[in-house]
Scaffold this active site. Structure first.
Site, PDB file in Angstrom:
ATOM      1  N   ASN A 293      -4.145  18.594 -18.848  1.00 20.15           N
ATOM      2  CA  ASN A 293      -4.751  17.563 -19.727  1.00 20.15           C
ATOM      3  C   ASN A 293      -5.081  18.405 -21.169  1.00 20.15           C
ATOM      4  OD1 ASN A 293      -6.885  14.915 -19.516  1.00 20.15           O
ATOM      5  ND2 ASN A 293      -5.089  14.973 -18.588  1.00 20.15           N
TER       6      ASN A 293
ATOM      7  N   LYS B 215       4.293  22.852 -13.646  1.00 19.75           N
ATOM      8  CA  LYS B 215       3.713  21.500 -13.521  1.00 19.75           C
ATOM      9  C   LYS B 215       3.790  21.527 -11.744  1.00 19.75           C
ATOM     10  CE  LYS B 215       2.658  16.822 -13.921  1.00 19.75           C
ATOM     11  NZ  LYS B 215       2.693  15.809 -14.866  1.00 19.75           N
TER      12      LYS B 215
ATOM     13  N   HIS C 262       3.248   9.510 -27.659  1.00 20.34           N
ATOM     14  CA  HIS C 262       2.331  10.282 -26.827  1.00 20.34           C
ATOM     15  C   HIS C 262       2.421  11.788 -27.011  1.00 20.34           C
ATOM     16  CE1 HIS C 262       0.050  11.447 -23.353  1.00 20.34           C
ATOM     17  NE2 HIS C 262       0.913  12.508 -22.793  1.00 20.34           N
TER      18      HIS C 262
ATOM     19  N   LYS D 220       1.261  11.074 -10.707  1.00 20.97           N
ATOM     20  CA  LYS D 220      -0.066  10.675 -11.458  1.00 20.97           C
ATOM     21  C   LYS D 220       0.834   9.228 -12.033  1.00 20.97           C
ATOM     22  CE  LYS D 220      -3.659  13.190 -13.890  1.00 20.97           C
ATOM     23  NZ  LYS D 220      -4.158  13.676 -15.101  1.00 20.97           N
TER      24      LYS D 220
ATOM     25  N   ARG E  61      -5.630  20.948 -11.585  1.00 19.84           N
ATOM     26  CA  ARG E  61      -4.743  20.443 -12.540  1.00 19.84           C
ATOM     27  C   ARG E  61      -5.455  19.791 -13.777  1.00 19.84           C
ATOM     28  NH1 ARG E  61      -1.082  15.454  -9.995  1.00 19.84           N
ATOM     29  NH2 ARG E  61      -0.148  14.760 -12.048  1.00 19.84           N
TER      30      ARG E  61
ATOM     31  N   HIS F 115      -5.313  16.424 -24.634  1.00 20.95           N
ATOM     32  CA  HIS F 115      -5.109  14.856 -24.106  1.00 20.95           C
ATOM     33  C   HIS F 115      -6.411  14.208 -24.546  1.00 20.95           C
ATOM     34  CE1 HIS F 115      -1.291  16.343 -22.533  1.00 20.95           C
ATOM     35  NE2 HIS F 115      -1.373  14.858 -22.409  1.00 20.95           N
TER      36      HIS F 115
ATOM     37  N   GLU G 126      -6.134  16.229  -8.643  1.00 22.72           N
ATOM     38  CA  GLU G 126      -6.896  16.784  -9.975  1.00 22.72           C
ATOM     39  C   GLU G 126      -8.416  17.070  -9.452  1.00 22.72           C
ATOM     40  OE1 GLU G 126      -6.432  15.595 -14.726  1.00 22.72           O
ATOM     41  OE2 GLU G 126      -7.055  13.874 -13.289  1.00 22.72           O
TER      42      GLU G 126
ATOM     43  N   HIS H 115      -5.188  11.170 -26.405  1.00 15.85           N
ATOM     44  CA  HIS H 115      -5.322   9.865 -25.916  1.00 15.85           C
ATOM     45  C   HIS H 115      -6.167   8.734 -26.773  1.00 15.85           C
ATOM     46  CE1 HIS H 115      -4.154  10.652 -21.229  1.00 15.85           C
ATOM     47  NE2 HIS H 115      -3.190  10.499 -22.008  1.00 15.85           N
TER      48      HIS H 115
ATOM     49  N   GLU I 103       4.955  18.472 -24.986  1.00 14.11           N
ATOM     50  CA  GLU I 103       4.440  18.897 -23.458  1.00 14.11           C
ATOM     51  C   GLU I 103       5.169  20.091 -23.155  1.00 14.11           C
ATOM     52  OE1 GLU I 103       1.864  16.966 -22.038  1.00 14.11           O
ATOM     53  OE2 GLU I 103       2.283  14.860 -22.286  1.00 14.11           O
TER      54      GLU I 103
ATOM     55  N   ARG J 192       0.866  -1.237  -0.237  1.00 12.49           N
ATOM     56  CA  ARG J 192       0.218  -0.012   0.051  1.00 12.49           C
ATOM     57  C   ARG J 192       0.877   1.406  -0.038  1.00 12.49           C
ATOM     58  NH1 ARG J 192      -2.875  -2.708   4.013  1.00 12.49           N
ATOM     59  NH2 ARG J 192      -4.607  -4.230   3.016  1.00 12.49           N
TER      60      ARG J 192
HETATM   61  N1  LIG Z   1       2.005  10.720 -15.280  1.00 11.78           N
HETATM   62  C1  LIG Z   1       2.290  11.623 -15.967  1.00 11.78           C
HETATM   63  O1  LIG Z   1       1.924  12.760 -15.486  1.00 11.78           O
HETATM   64  C2  LIG Z   1       2.529  11.546 -17.582  1.00 11.78           C
HETATM   65  C3  LIG Z   1       2.705  13.155 -17.979  1.00 11.78           C
HETATM   66  C4  LIG Z   1       2.920  12.850 -19.559  1.00 11.78           C
HETATM   67  C5  LIG Z   1       2.980  11.640 -20.113  1.00 11.78           C
HETATM   68  N2  LIG Z   1       2.864  10.505 -19.575  1.00 11.78           N
HETATM   69  C6  LIG Z   1       3.043   9.081 -20.037  1.00 11.78           C
HETATM   70  O2  LIG Z   1       4.365   9.084 -20.241  1.00 11.78           O
HETATM   71  C7  LIG Z   1       4.310   8.107 -21.505  1.00 11.78           C
HETATM   72  C8  LIG Z   1       5.239   8.641 -22.750  1.00 11.78           C
HETATM   73  O3  LIG Z   1       6.697   9.141 -22.341  1.00 11.78           O
HETATM   74  P1  LIG Z   1       8.144   9.275 -23.226  1.00 11.78           P
HETATM   75  O4  LIG Z   1       7.571   9.904 -24.207  1.00 11.78           O
HETATM   76  O5  LIG Z   1       8.925   9.282 -22.233  1.00 11.78           O
HETATM   77  O6  LIG Z   1       8.125   7.526 -23.882  1.00 11.78           O
HETATM   78  P2  LIG Z   1       8.814   6.279 -23.616  1.00 11.78           P
HETATM   79  O7  LIG Z   1       8.872   6.083 -21.932  1.00 11.78           O
HETATM   80  O8  LIG Z   1       7.872   5.313 -24.004  1.00 11.78           O
HETATM   81  O9  LIG Z   1      10.099   6.432 -23.887  1.00 11.78           O
HETATM   82  C9  LIG Z   1      10.433   6.587 -25.217  1.00 11.78           C
HETATM   83  C10 LIG Z   1      11.541   5.743 -25.846  1.00 11.78           C
HETATM   84  O10 LIG Z   1      12.843   6.312 -25.452  1.00 11.78           O
HETATM   85  C11 LIG Z   1      13.488   5.373 -24.922  1.00 11.78           C
HETATM   86  N3  LIG Z   1      14.269   5.848 -24.059  1.00 11.78           N
HETATM   87  C12 LIG Z   1      14.195   6.395 -22.717  1.00 11.78           C
HETATM   88  N4  LIG Z   1      15.235   7.110 -22.285  1.00 11.78           N
HETATM   89  C13 LIG Z   1      16.185   7.056 -23.327  1.00 11.78           C
HETATM   90  C14 LIG Z   1      17.613   7.572 -23.397  1.00 11.78           C
HETATM   91  N5  LIG Z   1      17.810   8.356 -22.505  1.00 11.78           N
HETATM   92  N6  LIG Z   1      18.255   7.412 -24.373  1.00 11.78           N
HETATM   93  C15 LIG Z   1      17.464   6.760 -25.463  1.00 11.78           C
HETATM   94  N7  LIG Z   1      16.510   6.013 -25.344  1.00 11.78           N
HETATM   95  C16 LIG Z   1      15.787   6.285 -24.301  1.00 11.78           C
HETATM   96  C17 LIG Z   1      12.658   4.389 -24.433  1.00 11.78           C
HETATM   97  O11 LIG Z   1      13.282   3.116 -24.322  1.00 11.78           O
HETATM   98  C18 LIG Z   1      11.500   4.347 -25.406  1.00 11.78           C
HETATM   99  O12 LIG Z   1      11.693   3.566 -26.605  1.00 11.78           O
HETATM  100  C19 LIG Z   1       3.130   7.941 -21.968  1.00 11.78           C
HETATM  101  O13 LIG Z   1       2.780   6.558 -21.423  1.00 11.78           O
HETATM  102  C20 LIG Z   1       2.337   8.824 -21.337  1.00 11.78           C
HETATM  103  O14 LIG Z   1       1.010   8.608 -21.001  1.00 11.78           O
HETATM  104  C21 LIG Z   1       2.542  10.562 -18.115  1.00 11.78           C
HETATM  105  O1  LIG Z   2      -0.336  15.284 -14.829  1.00  6.52           O
HETATM  106  C1  LIG Z   2      -1.206  15.607 -15.329  1.00  6.52           C
HETATM  107  O2  LIG Z   2      -2.282  15.765 -14.646  1.00  6.52           O
HETATM  108  C2  LIG Z   2      -1.516  15.444 -16.565  1.00  6.52           C
HETATM  109  O3  LIG Z   2      -2.810  15.410 -17.210  1.00  6.52           O
HETATM  110  C3  LIG Z   2      -0.199  15.506 -17.573  1.00  6.52           C
HETATM  111  C4  LIG Z   2      -0.472  14.643 -18.825  1.00  6.52           C
HETATM  112  O4  LIG Z   2       0.514  15.200 -19.785  1.00  6.52           O
HETATM  113  C5  LIG Z   2      -0.363  13.291 -19.024  1.00  6.52           C
HETATM  114  O5  LIG Z   2      -0.206  12.655 -20.175  1.00  6.52           O
HETATM  115  C6  LIG Z   2      -1.123  12.338 -17.933  1.00  6.52           C
HETATM  116  O6  LIG Z   2      -0.629  11.086 -17.969  1.00  6.52           O
HETATM  117  C7  LIG Z   2      -2.444  12.393 -18.328  1.00  6.52           C
HETATM  118  O7  LIG Z   2      -3.378  11.815 -17.550  1.00  6.52           O
HETATM  119  P1  LIG Z   2      -4.769  11.385 -17.524  1.00  6.52           P
HETATM  120  O8  LIG Z   2      -5.525  11.338 -16.258  1.00  6.52           O
HETATM  121  O9  LIG Z   2      -5.242  11.805 -18.533  1.00  6.52           O
HETATM  122  O10 LIG Z   2      -4.568   9.751 -17.971  1.00  6.52           O
HETATM  123 ZN   LIG Z   3       0.748  14.387 -21.479  1.00  6.91          ZN
END
Ligand SMILES: NC(=O)c1ccc[n+]([C@@H]2O[C@H](COP(=O)([O-])OP(=O)(O)OC[C@H]3O[C@@H](n4cnc5c(N)ncnc54)[C@H](O)[C@@H]3O)[C@@H](O)[C@H]2O)c1
Ligand SMILES: O=C(O)C(=O)C[C@@H](O)[C@H](O)[C@H](O)COP(=O)(O)O
Ligand SMILES: [Zn+2]
Length: 358
Positions: free
Chosen positions: A243, A225, A262, A141, A239, A246, A235, A250, A183, A119
């Site tokens: 989005n 952020k 993405h 998130k 927050r 998105h 959110e 998405h 982003e 947990r």
């Molecule tokens: N939690 C949040 O607030 C939030 C915000 C925005 C996006 N996201 C999520 O993040 C994901 C996208 O992230 P991303 O764009 O980083 O993609 P990713 O994590 O898929 O990485 C992209 C590619 O780059 C490669 N890679 C990573 N680091 C590297 C490095 N230093 N050198 C060479 N290659 C490298 C990876 O192996 C992968 O093939 C999505 O799932 C999206 O939904 C989450």
């Molecule tokens: O941090 C957040 O809040 C965001 O919405 C950032 C987005 O860039 C990100 O892709 C996030 O994962 C989207 O969240 P979701 O709740 O729409 O799935």
């Molecule tokens: Zn995003």
């Protein structure tokens, strides 16, 4: 470590985001002092660097590595279960810690594993992509995708620290850097117009990790952020502006079975949101056009398949901003003036889609 910047997230869960070069060497200090075991979750691409991290961290603690499938293939509940198994076999306790070492897919999964194991155990995020640094690793998130859509299962779980070592970006392709930079542009449209000015001045320099413009724009995006999630971790209101772009973005990722980056999907989604804002009589024409100009100057996509609308509309119903059967979109009243548009007429949505259907 040289020339580091610290940006703090305040609020119930407070922590620092450190940006600079050579930051990775301070990972040991960022871990909880009581952690005797550390699980480093990483993608195959970073296997060698993860092994080096292990060597750096071992001594006072046991370091386990969990290599997970690349990109969105790693953001699945089966992969979380694999990590839980590794932790279970290693008798991982509540004082032990997880490190997310990778792009946004890895930090989302690692955060989710940390949020759910016993947990909740601590997680330190070490993002290795532009997108991870400016967005995914910050804000807590976490989650996985399901067959029905993006990030449908997850938890809000703030990290203990976020270390953004810009040296890690040197191995990223231009395509990856630019996709993640979408982003940063989002942060410009919803909050910090200085980002837009810097991209317009010289798009190539803005996405060059060794330039001052890149450093300035990513710090503006992280600062935005940090402020937003510091005020509204779960959110409940503010927050939602993060989005922007998105809702459609998405749905495009889902329709493409995650073969689109993405950031690329969010680029089309932002143009759609801008057109929706304009057609709803909120956003001036020039500001909508500015979306296309900036995103295209970076080589990001601004259009999608004309025939995809029915499928996209159906997927958008499952967006987390929806309430009952009511779709909700983040739109702009002007640059840096985001707001919510509730239940727009389907004909308005279709008209906005026509503007991106290419
Ligand atoms: N939690 C949040 O607030 C939030 C915000 C925005 C996006 N996201 C999520 O993040 C994901 C996208 O992230 P991303 O764009 O980083 O993609 P990713 O994590 O898929 O990485 C992209 C590619 O780059 C490669 N890679 C990573 N680091 C590297 C490095 N230093 N050198 C060479 N290659 C490298 C990876 O192996 C992968 O093939 C999505 O799932 C999206 O939904 C989450
Ligand atoms: O941090 C957040 O809040 C965001 O919405 C950032 C987005 O860039 C990100 O892709 C996030 O994962 C989207 O969240 P979701 O709740 O729409 O799935
Ligand atoms: Zn995003």
């Amino acid at each position: 470590m040289t020339d580091a910047t610290t940006i703090s997230v305040h609020g119930d869960a407070s922590y620092d985001i450190t940006v600079g070069r050579g930051i990775l060497s301070s990972l040991g200090e960022a871990l909880p002092p009581a952690a005797r075991k550390v699980l480093v979750i990483h993608p195959p691409t970073l296997a060698e660097q993860a092994e080096r991290l292990r060597t750096q961290l071992v001594g006072e603690r046991e370091v386990l590595l969990a290599e997970i499938p690349d990109a969105e293939a790693g953001k699945r509940i089966e992969v979380a279960a694999f990590c839980w198994q590794v932790m279970g076999k290693a008798d991982f306790t509540r004082t032990d810690a997880v490190v997310g070492f990778g792009g946004g897919a890895v930090t989302d999964l690692a955060g989710f594993v940390a949020a759910t194991w016993l947990r909740g155990v601590e997680v330190v995020q070490v993002p290795t992509t532009v997108l991870g640094m400016v967005d995914a690793a910050v804000g807590g998130k976490t989650g996985v995708n399901t067959a029905e859509g993006k990030n449908l299962v997850g938890a809000f779980w703030a990290p203990r620290a976020v270390l953004c070592d810009l040296d890690l970006l040197d191995s990223l392709s231009r395509n990856e850097r630019v996709a993640g930079y979408a982003e940063v542009v989002k942060a410009g449209f919803i909050w910090a117009p200085e980002i837009l000015d810097l991209v317009e001045a010289d798009p190539e320099t803005a996405v060059d990790p060794h330039s001052d413009a890149f450093r300035r724009t990513i710090e503006l995006a992280i600062d935005m952020k940090a402020r937003v999630v510091g005020e509204d971790l779960r959110e409940a209101g503010l927050r939602e502006i993060l989005n922007y772009g998105h809702t459609l973005g998405h749905a495009i990722e889902h329709a493409e079975r995650y073969r689109w980056r993405h950031g690329a999907a969010i680029s089309v989604g932002m143009v759609f949101a801008a057109e929706l804002s304009r057609l709803a009589g909120r956003l001036p024409d020039a500001a909508a056009q500015r979306h296309r100009d900036i995103l295209e100057s970076l080589g990001l996509p601004t259009s999608y398949r004309p025939g995809a609308w029915p499928q996209l509309l159906s997927t958008m119903q499952r967006d987390k901003k929806s309430r009952g059967g009511m779709l909700r979109f983040i739109v702009l009243d002007d640059i840096a003036k985001p707001t919510v548009l509730q239940a727009p007429d389907e004909s308005l949505l279709f008209a906005a889609y026509q503007e991106v259907a290419g």
